[in-house]
Design a protein around this motif. Structure first.
Motif, PDB file in Angstrom:
ATOM      1  N   GLN A   1       2.430   1.710  -3.438  1.00 48.15           N
ATOM      2  CA  GLN A   1       1.450   2.181  -4.425  1.00 48.15           C
ATOM      3  C   GLN A   1       1.238   3.686  -4.311  1.00 48.15           C
ATOM      4  OE1 GLN A   1      -1.821  -0.418  -3.432  1.00 48.15           O
ATOM      5  NE2 GLN A   1      -1.206  -1.969  -4.931  1.00 48.15           N
ATOM      6  N   THR A   2       1.315   4.197  -3.097  1.00 46.74           N
ATOM      7  CA  THR A   2       1.111   5.624  -2.877  1.00 46.74           C
ATOM      8  C   THR A   2       2.368   6.440  -3.163  1.00 46.74           C
ATOM      9  OG1 THR A   2      -0.527   5.158  -1.168  1.00 46.74           O
ATOM     10  CG2 THR A   2       0.431   7.354  -1.146  1.00 46.74           C
ATOM     11  N   HIS A   3       3.533   5.946  -2.725  1.00 49.11           N
ATOM     12  CA  HIS A   3       4.764   6.736  -2.777  1.00 49.11           C
ATOM     13  C   HIS A   3       5.746   6.312  -3.859  1.00 49.11           C
ATOM     14  CE1 HIS A   3       3.608   8.662   0.992  1.00 49.11           C
ATOM     15  NE2 HIS A   3       3.249   7.454   1.413  1.00 49.11           N
TER      16      HIS A   3
ATOM     17  N   ARG B   1       0.836  -1.210   0.000  1.00 47.56           N
ATOM     18  CA  ARG B   1       0.000   0.000   0.000  1.00 47.56           C
ATOM     19  C   ARG B   1       0.871   1.262   0.000  1.00 47.56           C
ATOM     20  NH1 ARG B   1      -2.832  -3.342   3.479  1.00 47.56           N
ATOM     21  NH2 ARG B   1      -2.020  -2.293   5.321  1.00 47.56           N
ATOM     22  N   TYR B   2       1.928   1.247   0.818  1.00 52.21           N
ATOM     23  CA  TYR B   2       2.833   2.396   0.879  1.00 52.21           C
ATOM     24  C   TYR B   2       3.494   2.603  -0.493  1.00 52.21           C
ATOM     25  CZ  TYR B   2       6.456   5.586   2.541  1.00 52.21           C
ATOM     26  OH  TYR B   2       7.262   6.685   2.736  1.00 52.21           O
TER      27      TYR B   2
END
Length: 187
Positions: free
Chosen positions: A134-136, A131-132
């Motif tokens: 995918q965001t960053h 998740r991290y």
């Protein structure tokens, strides 16, 4: 009636052995109905392992309802004194040995049984890292970073890097993180 198999009364009577023999006789159909009725009135459990299983799955179901997971600490004891943590440990051992019945596996999985805590914790960390990423677009996560739901992703990644450096990380875990992003190694 739960009497240990080796229990001997104060006057020397081997009560545990006697109860075990009554259970064998009952299972073989050699206990007269009137005697079975008397023993049942005294609280005998004809199938104590089934009774223990029912007690355990009931406690596990209640725990899951309260906590929304079945990550029961090994030493956890319910308010009524039932050692649920030990029940869970025993089920994991039976599962690992391949001696846990399929219906019991299904019942435990229905309430969220985690068969291997280490694998589960790793998978939770990978999901948070995914998740991290995918965001960053990277996994250069500050060591104090916690996800929105409080997961200590920064600390978890630092532990993974340390395991890699120390040669303690299994190949499949290295591959799983590398497939996610090679940036996990340099944090």
């Amino acid at each position: 009636m739960r009497v240990p198999p080796d229990h001997v009364t104060a006057d020397g009577y081997p009560l545990g052995s006697w109860i075990r023999m009554q259970r064998k006789q009952y299972t073989a159909g050699r206990i007269p109905a009137d005697r079975a009725t008397v023993l049942e009135a005294l609280g005998i459990e004809w199938h104590p392992y089934e009774a223990m299983w029912q007690r355990g799955i009931t406690a596990a179901t209640a725990y899951h309802a309260r906590h929304h997971h079945l990550q029961v600490p090994d030493e956890h004891t319910e308010a009524d004194g039932y050692r649920l943590g030990q029940f869970i440990v025993a089920q994991r051992m039976l599962y690992k040995r391949g001696s846990l019945a399929a219906d019991r596996i299904a019942a435990l999985e229905a309430v969220g049984m985690i068969w291997n805590n280490r694998t589960h914790r790793f998978n939770v960390g990978v999901a948070a890292a995914r998740r991290y990423h995918q965001t960053h677009g990277h996994l250069h996560v500050p060591s104090a970073y916690r996800t929105g739901d409080g997961y200590p992703l920064g600390r978890w990644l630092a532990q993974q890097r340390r395991a890699l450096r120390d040669g303690r990380m299994p190949t499949e875990r290295i591959t799983a993180l590398d497939d996610l992003s090679p940036t996990w190694r340099t944090g």
